[in-house]
Design a protein around this motif. Sequence first.
Motif, PDB file in Angstrom:
ATOM      1  N   CYS A 104       0.822  -1.212   0.000  1.00  0.00           N
ATOM      2  CA  CYS A 104       0.000   0.000   0.000  1.00  0.00           C
ATOM      3  C   CYS A 104       0.855   1.260   0.000  1.00  0.00           C
ATOM      4  O   CYS A 104       0.522   2.245  -0.657  1.00  0.00           O
ATOM      5  N   GLN A 105       1.955   1.249   0.747  1.00  0.00           N
ATOM      6  CA  GLN A 105       2.837   2.412   0.765  1.00  0.00           C
ATOM      7  C   GLN A 105       3.377   2.705  -0.633  1.00  0.00           C
ATOM      8  O   GLN A 105       3.425   3.865  -1.059  1.00  0.00           O
ATOM      9  N   MET A 106       3.773   1.654  -1.334  1.00  0.00           N
ATOM     10  CA  MET A 106       4.280   1.848  -2.701  1.00  0.00           C
ATOM     11  C   MET A 106       3.179   2.337  -3.630  1.00  0.00           C
ATOM     12  O   MET A 106       3.392   3.236  -4.454  1.00  0.00           O
ATOM     13  N   ALA A 107       2.000   1.740  -3.507  1.00  0.00           N
ATOM     14  CA  ALA A 107       0.893   2.124  -4.379  1.00  0.00           C
ATOM     15  C   ALA A 107       0.493   3.575  -4.150  1.00  0.00           C
ATOM     16  O   ALA A 107       0.209   4.313  -5.112  1.00  0.00           O
ATOM     17  N   LEU A 108       0.474   4.012  -2.905  1.00  0.00           N
ATOM     18  CA  LEU A 108       0.163   5.409  -2.619  1.00  0.00           C
ATOM     19  C   LEU A 108       1.179   6.335  -3.264  1.00  0.00           C
ATOM     20  O   LEU A 108       0.818   7.365  -3.848  1.00  0.00           O
ATOM     21  N   GLY A 109       2.449   5.978  -3.169  1.00  0.00           N
ATOM     22  CA  GLY A 109       3.491   6.790  -3.784  1.00  0.00           C
ATOM     23  C   GLY A 109       3.382   6.858  -5.290  1.00  0.00           C
ATOM     24  O   GLY A 109       3.837   7.828  -5.917  1.00  0.00           O
ATOM     25  N   LEU A 110       2.777   5.841  -5.889  1.00  0.00           N
ATOM     26  CA  LEU A 110       2.583   5.803  -7.338  1.00  0.00           C
ATOM     27  C   LEU A 110       1.267   6.436  -7.774  1.00  0.00           C
ATOM     28  O   LEU A 110       0.929   6.398  -8.954  1.00  0.00           O
ATOM     29  N   GLY A 111       0.524   7.005  -6.824  1.00  0.00           N
ATOM     30  CA  GLY A 111      -0.692   7.717  -7.170  1.00  0.00           C
ATOM     31  C   GLY A 111      -1.941   6.868  -7.240  1.00  0.00           C
ATOM     32  O   GLY A 111      -2.955   7.305  -7.791  1.00  0.00           O
ATOM     33  N   PHE A 112      -1.911   5.659  -6.691  1.00  0.00           N
ATOM     34  CA  PHE A 112      -3.090   4.794  -6.682  1.00  0.00           C
ATOM     35  C   PHE A 112      -4.025   5.185  -5.541  1.00  0.00           C
ATOM     36  O   PHE A 112      -3.580   5.598  -4.473  1.00  0.00           O
ATOM     37  N   GLU A 113      -5.313   5.031  -5.777  1.00  0.00           N
ATOM     38  CA  GLU A 113      -6.268   4.955  -4.675  1.00  0.00           C
ATOM     39  C   GLU A 113      -6.152   3.541  -4.111  1.00  0.00           C
ATOM     40  O   GLU A 113      -6.094   2.578  -4.877  1.00  0.00           O
ATOM     41  N   VAL A 114      -6.117   3.392  -2.778  1.00  0.00           N
ATOM     42  CA  VAL A 114      -5.834   2.082  -2.182  1.00  0.00           C
ATOM     43  C   VAL A 114      -6.912   1.709  -1.175  1.00  0.00           C
ATOM     44  O   VAL A 114      -7.284   2.511  -0.312  1.00  0.00           O
ATOM     45  N   ILE A 115      -7.393   0.476  -1.294  1.00  0.00           N
ATOM     46  CA  ILE A 115      -8.374  -0.087  -0.374  1.00  0.00           C
ATOM     47  C   ILE A 115      -7.838  -1.420   0.139  1.00  0.00           C
ATOM     48  O   ILE A 115      -7.414  -2.265  -0.657  1.00  0.00           O
ATOM     49  N   VAL A 116      -7.843  -1.614   1.450  1.00  0.00           N
ATOM     50  CA  VAL A 116      -7.454  -2.891   2.058  1.00  0.00           C
ATOM     51  C   VAL A 116      -8.692  -3.505   2.683  1.00  0.00           C
ATOM     52  O   VAL A 116      -9.445  -2.833   3.395  1.00  0.00           O
ATOM     53  N   CYS A 117      -8.908  -4.799   2.416  1.00  0.00           N
ATOM     54  CA  CYS A 117     -10.077  -5.502   2.942  1.00  0.00           C
ATOM     55  C   CYS A 117      -9.632  -6.693   3.786  1.00  0.00           C
ATOM     56  O   CYS A 117      -8.847  -7.526   3.325  1.00  0.00           O
ATOM     57  N   ASP A 118     -10.130  -6.752   5.018  1.00  0.00           N
ATOM     58  CA  ASP A 118      -9.845  -7.904   5.870  1.00  0.00           C
ATOM     59  C   ASP A 118     -10.944  -8.009   6.924  1.00  0.00           C
ATOM     60  O   ASP A 118     -11.080  -7.121   7.774  1.00  0.00           O
ATOM     61  N   PRO A 119     -11.755  -9.068   6.883  1.00  0.00           N
ATOM     62  CA  PRO A 119     -12.821  -9.214   7.870  1.00  0.00           C
ATOM     63  C   PRO A 119     -12.335  -9.714   9.219  1.00  0.00           C
ATOM     64  O   PRO A 119     -13.111  -9.755  10.181  1.00  0.00           O
ATOM     65  N   ARG A 120     -11.057 -10.078   9.326  1.00  0.00           N
ATOM     66  CA  ARG A 120     -10.520 -10.639  10.565  1.00  0.00           C
ATOM     67  C   ARG A 120     -10.149  -9.504  11.531  1.00  0.00           C
ATOM     68  O   ARG A 120      -9.228  -8.738  11.266  1.00  0.00           O
TER      69      ARG A 120
END
Length: 356
Positions: A182-198
């Motif tokens: 996610c850190q890399m994706a943010l730096g590349l200008g991506f919108e980022v969503i993380v999903c985890d029901p746990r």
Amino acid sequence: MEDLDTQVLRTALSWQAAGLPVVLITVARTWGSSPRPPGSLMAINCRGETVGSVSGGCIEDDLIQRIQTGGIEAVCASERPGLLRYGISADEAHRFGLPCGGTIELVLEPVSARSRLAELLLACQQRRSTERVLDLQTGAVELRPGRRDGLPQLDAHQLSSCLGPQARLVVIGAGDLSRFLCQMALGLGFEVIVCDPREEQRASWQLDGVQLSREMPDDLILRLRPDARTAVVAVTHDPKLDDLALLEALQSEAFYVGAIGSRRNSELRRERLRTHFDLPEAALQALHGPAGLYIGSKTPAEIALSIMAEVVAVKNGLQQPAPTPVQAGKSQQDSTGAPTVTPVTQTATTASSCAF
């Protein structure tokens, strides 16, 4: 983190709202090598402040000097769009830092209510692809549903360019690997969503700029309906979480769907999707597993780099010879003791401001 196009539009609007004259600059055409592809955006205000870029810096310096010396009228006479071409001669190419004698043509437009930047920004935020048509005689703008990508089209009367939604990464699973990813994706200008029901996984997972969902992963994918600017990566190693999410993602428009795991586990995953869910073979072939490019990665940070490199390569439409995927790289290493990595070769630039 916002992508660069969104930053340019938002900043230009804020300057305009503050009463500052602003010029929006679009790279309309290039010949030979150029630092930025057609469709790239930049904005300059009357004080010489900038956001975005059209070159490595030399052209920006020239534009700033023109505006600071002669005002906005120095580049946009009569408050109408203007055209500038840099790098026509070898001397100019050298002066402005254009490689190999490249040439770049810019459209410069004074920002006003006719520019419709607020509507364009809203369309991007709502993930609607939009074609923006600028009348070069009047500065009036028409917005209409458009392509997700493609080169700007410039003639004597108008400039047509397309802007699409921000690239988006959906990560299934919260953990160390997903944090680096996610850190890399943010730096590349991506919108980022993380999903985890746990709950135990989410409890200590937090990263500014990332949306964290507690939904079941397949429910999230069904709700988001991934478009052609969305990548989905599963990193939990848990078939109960990964498989159904991958099943839905592989039947969506997502440009990349991948999952981590050993080669054996990746084949077992494909077999489960084939036999239990009757997923078509074409969809199975689109699954990147093990996800990533082969770089000999060992640590979570290196694995994340490997995955993001593959996501970006697919987003940018690299053609053969392609980077070596993990499965092929490990197979080569098994047989020779050292992997033979195919060099990355990028095709001629065809990207626009919203292209992959």
